[in-house]
Design an enzyme around this catalytic site. Structure first.
Site, short mmCIF file in Angstrom:
data_model
loop_
_atom_site.label_atom_id
_atom_site.label_comp_id
_atom_site.label_asym_id
_atom_site.label_seq_id
_atom_site.Cartn_x
_atom_site.Cartn_y
_atom_site.Cartn_z
N CYS A 2 0.86 -1.17 0.00
CA CYS A 2 0.00 0.00 0.00
C CYS A 2 0.90 1.23 0.00
O CYS A 2 1.88 1.30 0.74
CB CYS A 2 -0.93 0.11 1.19
SG CYS A 2 -2.15 -1.19 1.26
N ARG A 27 3.83 -0.45 -4.78
CA ARG A 27 3.51 -0.94 -3.44
C ARG A 27 2.16 -1.63 -3.38
O ARG A 27 1.75 -2.16 -2.35
CB ARG A 27 3.51 0.22 -2.44
CG ARG A 27 4.84 0.94 -2.37
CD ARG A 27 4.73 2.13 -1.46
NE ARG A 27 4.63 1.75 -0.08
CZ ARG A 27 5.65 1.63 0.74
NH1 ARG A 27 6.86 1.86 0.32
NH2 ARG A 27 5.48 1.26 1.99
N TRP A 74 -2.74 -2.70 -1.68
CA TRP A 74 -2.46 -4.13 -1.79
C TRP A 74 -3.27 -4.76 -0.67
O TRP A 74 -3.00 -4.52 0.51
CB TRP A 74 -0.96 -4.40 -1.60
CG TRP A 74 -0.59 -5.83 -1.81
CD1 TRP A 74 -0.34 -6.44 -3.00
CD2 TRP A 74 -0.43 -6.83 -0.80
NE1 TRP A 74 -0.03 -7.77 -2.79
CE2 TRP A 74 -0.08 -8.04 -1.45
CE3 TRP A 74 -0.54 -6.83 0.59
CZ2 TRP A 74 0.16 -9.22 -0.76
CZ3 TRP A 74 -0.31 -8.01 1.28
CH2 TRP A 74 0.04 -9.18 0.60
N ASN A 100 -1.36 2.52 5.65
CA ASN A 100 -0.47 1.45 5.20
C ASN A 100 0.01 0.71 6.45
O ASN A 100 0.47 1.35 7.39
CB ASN A 100 0.71 2.05 4.43
CG ASN A 100 1.89 1.10 4.32
OD1 ASN A 100 3.04 1.49 4.48
ND2 ASN A 100 1.63 -0.15 4.05
N GLY A 101 -0.17 -0.61 6.46
CA GLY A 101 0.24 -1.38 7.63
C GLY A 101 -0.87 -2.32 8.04
O GLY A 101 -1.83 -2.52 7.29
N GLU A 461 17.06 -18.44 -7.01
CA GLU A 461 16.64 -17.12 -7.49
C GLU A 461 15.93 -17.24 -8.85
O GLU A 461 14.87 -16.64 -9.07
CB GLU A 461 17.88 -16.21 -7.58
CG GLU A 461 17.63 -14.85 -8.20
CD GLU A 461 16.50 -14.06 -7.56
OE1 GLU A 461 16.08 -14.37 -6.43
OE2 GLU A 461 15.99 -13.14 -8.23
N LYS A 465 11.93 -16.28 -9.77
CA LYS A 465 11.51 -15.41 -10.88
C LYS A 465 10.50 -16.14 -11.77
O LYS A 465 9.51 -15.56 -12.21
CB LYS A 465 12.72 -15.00 -11.74
CG LYS A 465 13.62 -14.00 -11.10
CD LYS A 465 12.90 -12.67 -10.91
CE LYS A 465 13.72 -11.67 -10.12
NZ LYS A 465 13.89 -11.94 -8.70
N GLU A 468 7.11 -16.07 -9.94
CA GLU A 468 6.39 -14.80 -9.77
C GLU A 468 6.06 -14.11 -11.08
O GLU A 468 5.04 -13.43 -11.17
CB GLU A 468 7.14 -13.84 -8.82
CG GLU A 468 8.46 -13.31 -9.33
CD GLU A 468 9.01 -12.17 -8.46
OE1 GLU A 468 10.22 -11.97 -8.46
OE2 GLU A 468 8.22 -11.48 -7.78
N HIS A 484 17.30 -37.57 -2.96
CA HIS A 484 16.65 -37.76 -1.66
C HIS A 484 15.15 -37.51 -1.73
O HIS A 484 14.51 -37.26 -0.72
CB HIS A 484 17.32 -36.88 -0.60
CG HIS A 484 18.76 -37.19 -0.41
ND1 HIS A 484 19.20 -38.38 0.14
CD2 HIS A 484 19.88 -36.51 -0.74
CE1 HIS A 484 20.53 -38.40 0.15
NE2 HIS A 484 20.96 -37.28 -0.39
N LYS A 571 5.81 -4.72 -4.61
CA LYS A 571 7.27 -4.71 -4.55
C LYS A 571 7.81 -4.56 -3.13
O LYS A 571 8.81 -5.16 -2.78
CB LYS A 571 7.81 -3.59 -5.42
CG LYS A 571 9.32 -3.67 -5.56
CD LYS A 571 9.81 -2.98 -6.79
CE LYS A 571 11.30 -3.18 -6.98
NZ LYS A 571 11.63 -4.57 -7.34
C1 F6R Z 1 11.38 -11.05 -6.05
C2 F6R Z 1 11.33 -9.90 -5.16
C3 F6R Z 1 11.01 -10.12 -3.73
C4 F6R Z 1 11.90 -9.22 -2.84
C5 F6R Z 1 11.48 -9.36 -1.37
C6 F6R Z 1 12.39 -8.54 -0.46
O1 F6R Z 1 11.72 -10.70 -7.36
O2 F6R Z 1 11.54 -8.80 -5.58
O3 F6R Z 1 11.16 -11.45 -3.37
O4 F6R Z 1 13.20 -9.61 -3.01
O5 F6R Z 1 10.18 -8.93 -1.20
O6 F6R Z 1 12.36 -7.19 -0.76
P1 F6R Z 1 13.49 -6.22 -0.30
O7 F6R Z 1 14.74 -6.61 -0.98
O8 F6R Z 1 13.00 -4.86 -0.69
O9 F6R Z 1 13.63 -6.37 1.18
#
Ligand code: F6R
Length: 576
Positions: A2, A27, A74, A100-101, A461, A465, A468, A484, A571
């Site tokens: 948010c 956000r 969000w 927000n929160g 990683e 990706k 998501e 295993h 994000k």
């Molecule tokens: C994946 C992604 C998230 C962030 C996670 C942590 O592509 O962007 O998994 O890595 O939410 O966010 P930060 O780095 O801002 O603490």
């Protein structure tokens, strides 16, 4: 998650708010809304959807107003709907509010409020009724202080008071920055929301609130005592982020990797040199090194552990959301939070918790002046610039580079001084092959990525990706763990991507294991002539990550997915 914005000034309030919300959209993008006060009345508009699609539904530009608030949501409490979209308005219509929160004791507060007309399922709506009820003697500040005393949970809140045409903001646990400009005061969840208006910023700390007197900002603590806040000057490019000729931010940001890496290299050699040295010394001096992070940043932390262990420093990495269940921080501990945004709630909690136990904090962040940066004894900025796509790409590469430089400053290990160029070539020379591969894999539902040693965090990683952004169920795992259990899932043509740096022959037998069960193996390796890899092996983690990012991008594009704003995500995760 948010984004909240507020404005008090002489500009067009609606326009200022809409621009701020656009910059805060990363956000949350379930719904948005704005409220302005004009002729001592609240005017409010909200709608479900992404800002570009609903902008005209939020138009209040014709209202002459010097104060307003806005929100991009969000969803946490209550489904995505217009009723649950912010701002929320009090029964008598005097106040509107954005939050927000997460308010933990909202149900209890709601019960205690008694008769009010609730129109949403959100925790946030309780706050606007609370403010109305407790302001009945006319003093909003009393109501705010009482709220701050009784509320449990995290919040940054902006309240619009139509009677006094004023904006109040308060903070505990979620970020609130205030820009002081020549044409007014700008309130927002992050500084980029008002970067085009001012360079002078005040950050509220927890348990503080702010109000406007005349056109002056007044900050007070939860007891009503004035707090002297000196504005910080932020140097930034006034240009709004845009996609230039790229169709998606994700693709643009992957292509920015060489240039942002170059910038980071320079700052680590010059302006951040002292901090790099201080960070290095702290790593050497502390008995216990604990990295903590979430998502992509956690994968960077796993590599941090790998490099530091090689450099002879004992380190571990804990996922921030589980930190309290596993940590043993004390005054011999150096906590290393890694966070792009510097605002991830779980990471902030881990920092708070460790600090209380006497730990020192050395952080790695991207967004300048973030909460985590401000909480740290030393901080290194990865200088990747603003990242708009929800998926972290260029920032992951710069996190890795920072971590690699730290460890090499301890053990003198080699790093590729021409990495930026090598990565530019990686992007350019592999693009066609990656597009072909994306075509081949785009209908897959399950995919495995395997790696060992330094390639294991990269496998995780890439899998993250793929989940998501490409919506493919992907598992990134240690190659040695296949036998295993997971091997039972390998059938004819199951796609398995293996990450094989030069000299890592031990993974060969794991690749054979899946191949003999019929898997379709794709080898990301300098030995596979289908792909171009930089000569120097220290570049492998970077280059293979980029191939994984590009693969994800092209699969998602081929499948017509909303690449920059994947479903259900935001994000910056500012709730626990
Ligand atoms: C994946 C992604 C998230 C962030 C996670 C942590 O592509 O962007 O998994 O890595 O939410 O966010 P930060 O780095 O801002 O603490």
């Amino acid at each position: 998650m948010c984004g909240i914005a507020g404005y008090y000034g002489s500009g067009n309030t609606c326009e200022v708010l809409l621009n701020s919300l656009k910059r805060l959209e990363y956000r949350g993008y379930d719904s948005a809304g704005i409220a302005v006060s004009s002729d001592f009345e609240i005017h409010i508009k909200k709608a479900v959807g992404e800002l570009d699609d609903i902008k005209s539904d939020l138009d209040l530009k014709d209202k002459k107003s010097k104060a307003g608030i806005g929100h991009t949501r969000w969803a946490t409490h209550g489904e995505v709907s217009e009723e649950n979209a912010h701002p929320h308005v009090s029964c008598c219509g005097r106040f509107a509010l954005v939050h927000n929160g997460i308010l933990e004791n909202w149900e209890e507060m709601k019960r205690e409020l008694g008769e009010h007309r609730f129109t949403s399922e959100t925790d946030s709506e309780v706050v606007v009724h609370f403010i109305e009820q407790r302001s009945q003697d006319g003093c909003v500040e009393t109501a705010i202080r009482e709220f701050m005393k009784e509320a449990k949970g995290s919040y940054s809140i902006a309240v619009l008071d139509s009677k006094r045409e004023e904006v109040f903001v308060m903070k505990n646990g979620s970020p609130m920055a205030i820009g002081i400009g020549s044409d007014g005061l700008f309130f927002a969840s992050d500084i980029h929301a008002f970067s085009e208006h001012t360079e002078n910023v005040v950050f509220l700390d927890d348990n503080e609130y702010a109000t406007v007197r005349g056109s002056e900002l007044v900050v007070k603590n939860h007891k009503g005592k004035i707090v002297d806040k000196q504005p910080k000057t932020i140097k930034w490019s006034k240009k709004s982020p845009n996609k230039k000729n790229f169709e998606h931010y994700m693709y643009k940001e992957i292509n920015e990797i060489p240039s942002v890496l170059r910038k980071l290299e320079k700052t680590l050699d010059r302006s951040q040199k002292n901090d790099l040295n201080k960070f290095r010394d702290m790593l050497k001096e502390h008995e216990k090194i604990i990295f903590t992070a979430s998502g992509t940043s956690y994968h960077a932390s796993l590599l941090g552990v790998y490099f530091l262990q090689k450099a002879g420093i004992e380190a571990q990495a804990l996922i921030a959301s589980e930190f309290k269940n596993y940590e043993r921080a004390d005054d011999k501990t150096l906590l290393v939070p890694v966070s792009q945004s510097g605002e991830t709630k779980d990471v902030i909690e881990a920092v708070n918790h460790s600090r209380k136990k006497g730990a020192d904090i050395a952080s790695i962040t991207n967004v300048p002046h973030s909460t985590i940066e401000r909480m740290s004894d030393v901080n290194l900025r990865i200088n990747a610039g603003q990242e708009i796509c929800v998926a972290a790409t260029k920032t992951f590469i710069n996190q890795l580079y920072t971590i690699m430089r730290l460890s090499s400053s301890i053990d003198g290990a080699n790093y590729n001084a021409d990495l930026a160029n090598a990565l530019k070539n990686t992007i350019q020379k592999n693009e066609d092959k990656i597009k072909e591969l994306a075509e081949e894999l785009s209908d897959e539902e399950d995919l495995y990525i395997i790696g060992k040693g330094e390639a294991y965090p990269i496998a995780r990683e890439i899998a993250l990706k793929l989940k998501e952004i490409a919506y493919i169920h992907a598992e990134g795992m240690m190659a040695g763990e296949l036998k295993h259990g997971t091997l039972a899932l390998i059938e004819d043509n199951t796609p398995v991507v293996s990450l094989i740096p030069d000299g890592n022959s031990s993974i060969a037998s794991n690749v054979k294991e899946v191949e003999s069960r019929g898997a379709n193996t794709i080898k990301l390796s300098p030995h596979n002539k289908d792909f171009w890899f930089p000569e120097r092996n220290e570049s492998f983690v970077f280059a293979s990550t980029i191939l994984g990012f590009l693969l994800t991008y092209w699969i998602a594009k081929r499948n017509g997915l909303p690449i920059d704003k994947p479903r259900n995500l935001a994000k910056s995760v500012t709730v626990q």
